[in-house]
Enzyme design. Structure first.
Site, short mmCIF file in Angstrom:
data_model
loop_
_atom_site.label_atom_id
_atom_site.label_comp_id
_atom_site.label_asym_id
_atom_site.label_seq_id
_atom_site.Cartn_x
_atom_site.Cartn_y
_atom_site.Cartn_z
N ARG A 93 -21.83 -28.98 -3.33
CA ARG A 93 -22.35 -28.79 -4.69
C ARG A 93 -21.55 -27.74 -5.48
NH1 ARG A 93 -27.37 -30.83 -5.43
NH2 ARG A 93 -27.57 -29.44 -7.23
N HIS B 173 1.55 -51.26 -26.07
CA HIS B 173 1.31 -50.60 -27.36
C HIS B 173 1.55 -49.09 -27.28
CE1 HIS B 173 -0.06 -54.30 -29.17
NE2 HIS B 173 -0.78 -54.52 -28.07
N LYS C 43 -20.16 -31.68 -6.74
CA LYS C 43 -20.75 -33.01 -6.57
C LYS C 43 -21.65 -33.40 -7.73
CE LYS C 43 -21.69 -36.81 -4.42
NZ LYS C 43 -20.65 -37.84 -4.50
N LYS D 40 -10.43 -41.99 -9.03
CA LYS D 40 -10.46 -41.62 -7.62
C LYS D 40 -9.17 -40.94 -7.21
CE LYS D 40 -13.61 -41.86 -6.77
NZ LYS D 40 -14.96 -42.13 -7.16
N ASN E 219 -29.04 -21.72 -10.11
CA ASN E 219 -28.22 -22.91 -10.39
C ASN E 219 -28.58 -23.36 -11.79
OD1 ASN E 219 -26.88 -25.36 -10.42
ND2 ASN E 219 -28.44 -26.42 -9.18
N GLY E 220 -27.59 -23.40 -12.68
CA GLY E 220 -27.87 -23.84 -14.05
C GLY E 220 -27.16 -22.95 -15.04
N TRP F 7 -20.41 -22.86 -8.12
CA TRP F 7 -19.41 -23.54 -8.95
C TRP F 7 -19.42 -22.77 -10.26
CZ3 TRP F 7 -19.14 -26.24 -13.63
CH2 TRP F 7 -17.99 -27.02 -13.81
N GLU G 189 -8.76 -37.36 -8.91
CA GLU G 189 -9.69 -36.28 -8.54
C GLU G 189 -9.45 -35.73 -7.15
OE1 GLU G 189 -13.98 -36.91 -8.37
OE2 GLU G 189 -13.68 -38.97 -7.76
N CYS H 202 -23.63 -25.74 -7.78
CA CYS H 202 -24.26 -24.63 -7.07
C CYS H 202 -25.31 -25.15 -6.08
CB CYS H 202 -24.92 -23.61 -7.99
SG CYS H 202 -23.76 -22.86 -9.13
N GLU I 179 -11.79 -46.82 -12.38
CA GLU I 179 -12.33 -46.16 -11.19
C GLU I 179 -11.19 -45.80 -10.21
OE1 GLU I 179 -14.81 -44.68 -10.49
OE2 GLU I 179 -15.00 -44.63 -8.32
O1 M6R Z 1 -24.54 -38.03 -9.86
P1 M6R Z 1 -23.94 -38.87 -10.93
O2 M6R Z 1 -23.72 -40.28 -10.51
O3 M6R Z 1 -24.68 -38.79 -12.23
O4 M6R Z 1 -22.50 -38.24 -11.19
C1 M6R Z 1 -21.67 -38.74 -12.20
C2 M6R Z 1 -20.27 -38.22 -12.05
O5 M6R Z 1 -20.23 -36.82 -12.14
C3 M6R Z 1 -19.62 -38.65 -10.74
O6 M6R Z 1 -19.64 -40.03 -10.60
C4 M6R Z 1 -18.16 -38.16 -10.68
O7 M6R Z 1 -17.39 -38.79 -11.63
C5 M6R Z 1 -17.58 -38.37 -9.27
N1 M6R Z 1 -17.06 -37.14 -8.77
C6 M6R Z 1 -16.46 -39.33 -9.23
O8 M6R Z 1 -16.01 -39.54 -7.94
#
Ligand code: M6R
Length: 667
Positions: A27, A563, A662, A544, A158-159, A134, A547, A2, A540
């Site tokens: 956000r 396995h 984000k 990537k 937000n929260g 969000w 997502e 948000c 990672e």
């Molecule tokens: O702001 P942060 O680094 O704490 O966020 C952690 C994760 O939410 C963030 O890295 C998320 O996995 C990304 N969208 C990945 O690309």
């Protein structure tokens, strides 16, 4: 999670709110809305109050912003010495009767849609609030979008309000609520409280906050106090700034920076009152608070696409500079030095155990560090998914160093885990990108990465600089613990710096990488395999890809495939094999042959001089011959570009993938 913005001042608010929401959209982007306080002209409002004052110089408003040519603040506001004498009041202030002067416009979908909708409505004003959502409580509907209104209160949030059901019962709100959100409950409770307090909004807000359990950033309009915005927060971020163009509050700086470079972080549990003239900050007892003013260390361009089609591609390209910005200021005669960060050597010499705590991409950076730290430092090093750390009763004591990694510095799981580690006696060292964020402020020591704003939801440059920070920390700890001589530490730093041009070389191969995705985008599944550091990187790479391209991707330690997971390898299934670690290279080649024998489509990444036999891979990409520990840097650029071009190839919204936001400020 948000985005929030509030504006009050001499300019028309609608455009400022919509622009701000466009900046904050990363956000949360399932719906958006604004509330505007109607007025009939200039602002002429009561600016009383006993709190600290933050006002801009009596400067000249930028003509482009004011649309009124160059004029002084006093001219545009009327006579500020006698605000009620010359300005035009919008509405009676003491007791607002009749229809609300506040217009709410909200819609599911993106800010673009809201803008188009607003354009057709003849509504504007000099004061308003805006929100991009969000969804947490309640689905994605117009009714659930913010702002929410109850009687004289209009607010955005937000929260999460955890005890909203209890509040519904206590305040008899059944039947009144128009949405399924926890936020609307807060609006009704506040409306009831402000009536009980006979219009004393500050008292009513204080009572509301005492009743709420959970996290929040609120911006509140009270119909009886036109021109004023009240902002409060607990955990959820809010920054505010008084500028020559008016007073602004927002979830983050990207919405404020077009107007000002100086800002303050809204202190938790303080009440911030924004008026066209000033911002007052008061503590729970009404005591004035003087928050620390901060300066933004990046310019407005950094938050723009600057000719790139997507933020993600721009941020991938920014990595070399971001790495330099993080590393170079921390070198003294070629050795890592954290004097400027205020991190004492005892943090590294005194610890007997390290816990690395983070989420998502940041946690993957932690996994790379773990692979490096334990063999180097010879102390136990564990990596934790932050949301698990809290409930696993981990071994933490006064000899523990908790390294907490977060780009945003506001991820609630990470914050909560850090608080727990601290309670149990650990020293906490945060690696954070956003200055002044909660995690940075609450940790014992903050190590800021200097990546500039990261807007794309998929984290790229934040990851590289987190690695750079972790490498510097590992090197300094090794020196201080007698594991590295200064000469060895210097070589380490040189290798780290050499990784930067290697990243640039990988960017030079982007057309080739784009070509690889022509096969990938037609597949439902992909696998990433590696050993040691390459396994951490595989995680990672898979994250990537899934997502942003929505291709199901799994990462496995290469030796583990047989396995179980190898059952999923069928002809042409893409397998990205990362093989940069020399001590396990031969083993890795055997694992690749296992999938190749099942006709997988193998994309191999290895060092230029690696002895790869014929028929091992369908496609091979090479990185320069760096020492093993530093190969992660060019390889991650490859993984990022692969995911990026897969998403582009599927014509998806790269920067705002579905269901994501984000920063994640809910558990
Ligand atoms: O702001 P942060 O680094 O704490 O966020 C952690 C994760 O939410 C963030 O890295 C998320 O996995 C990304 N969208 C990945 O690309």
């Amino acid at each position: 999670m948000c985005g929030i913005i509030g504006y009050t001042g001499p300019l028309m608010a609608k455009e400022i709110l919509l622009e701000g929401l466009a900046q904050l959209e990363y956000r949360g982007y399932d719906s958006a809305g604004i509330a505007l306080l109607a007025d009939e002209g200039g602002a002429a409002l009561n600016a009383g109050g006993a709190a600290s004052t933050f006002s801009a110089d009596s400067g000249v408003w930028p003509a482009a912003l004011s649309g009124a040519g160059a004029m002084t603040a006093a001219e545009a506001l009327g006579d500020t010495a006698h605000p009620t004498a010359t300005g035009v009041r919008r509405r009676p202030t003491a007791s607002h009767a009749g229809p609300s002067p506040i217009t709410v416009i909200k819609k599911t979908g993106k800010v673009k849609g809201l803008r188009a909708y607003c354009g057709s409505l003849p509504v504007d004003g000099h004061c308003g609030i805006g929100h991009t959502r969000w969804a947490t409580h309640g689905g994605v509907t117009d009714a659930n979008a913010h702002p929410h209104q109850a009687g004289e209160i209009t607010l955005i949030h937000n929260g999460i309000i955890e005890n909203y059901q209890e509040l519904i019962d206590t305040f008899h709100l059944q039947g009144k609520l128009l949405s399924q959100t926890d936020t609307e409950v807060a609006a009704w409770v506040l409306d009831a409280l402000v009536r009980e307090e006979v219009g004393d909004i500050a008292k009513a807000i204080a009572r509301l906050l005492a009743l709420i359990r959970g996290s929040y950033g609120f911006c509140i309009l009270y119909a009886s106090r036109p021109g004023e915005i009240y902002a409060v927060r607990n955990v959820s971020p809010l920054v505010a700034s008084y500028t020559p163009s008016g007073a602004l509050v927002a979830s983050d700086l990207t919405a404020i920076i077009p107007y000002s470079r100086s800002y303050f972080v809204v202190p938790e549990n303080a009440l911030v009152r924004l008026t066209p003239y000033r911002i007052d900050v008061t503590g729970p007892e009404g005591d004035p608070i003087t928050p620390e003013m901060l300066e933004v260390n990046w310019n407005v361009d950094a938050a723009m696409k600057n000719g790139y089609p997507h933020y993600m591609l721009k941020e991938i390209h920014e990595q070399p500079r971001a790495m330099e910005n993080t590393i170079l200021p921390r070198l003294d005669k070629g050795l890592p030095d954290f004097a400027q960060d205020g991190i004492p050597d005892a943090v590294f010499t005194g610890c007997e155990r390290i816990h690395i705590i983070a989420c998502g991409t940041a946690m993957h950076a932690g996994m790379v560090a773990r692979s490096m730290y334990e063999p180097l430092l010879r102390i136990p090093v564990a990596v934790w998914v932050a949301s698990e750390f809290r409930y696993e009763d981990p071994l933490v004591d006064g000899g523990t160093l908790a390294i907490v990694i977060s780009q945003s510095g506001e991820t609630i799981d990470t914050l909560a885990a850090m608080r727990l580690a601290s309670e149990k006696g650990a020293a906490t060292l945060s690696i954070v990108n956003v200055k002044g964020s909660t995690i940075a402020r609450e940790s014992d020591y903050a190590f800021y990465t200097h990546a500039g704003p990261e807007i794309a939801v998929a984290s790229t440059k934040a990851y590289s600089v987190q690695l750079a920070a972790l490498y510097l920390i590992g090197c300094r700890a090794a020196m201080l613990r007698g594991k590295y001589t200064p000469e060895e530490a210097k070589v380490f730093v040189t290798n780290l710096l050499d990784a930067i041009p290697a990243m640039e070389m990988m960017m030079g191969q982007k057309e080739r990488i784009r070509g690889l995705t022509s096969h990938l985008i037609h597949e439902k599944d992909a696998f990433f395999i590696g050993r040691g550091l390459d396994y951490a990187l595989s995680l990672e790479g898979a994250l990537k890809l899934k997502e942003i391209s929505y291709i199901h991707a799994e990462a496995h330690a290469a030796g583990e495939l047989k396995h179980g997971t190898i059952a999923l390898i069928a002809p042409l299934v893409p397998v990205v094999a990362i093989a940069t670690q020399e001590h396990v290279f031969a083993k890795m080649i055997s694992n690749i042959r296992e999938v190749k024998a099942r006709d997988a489509f193998v994309i191999l990444v290895s060092k230029l001089s690696a002895p790869v036999g014929d028929g091992v891979a369908n496609v091979r990409l090479s990185i320069p011959d760096l020492p093993d520990a530093f190969c992660v840097f060019p390889v991650v650029v490859f993984l990022q570009l692969l995911a990026y071009y897969a998403a582009v190839g599927k014509n998806l919204n790269v920067d705002q993938p579905r269901n994501l936001a984000k920063s994640v400020t809910v558990e």
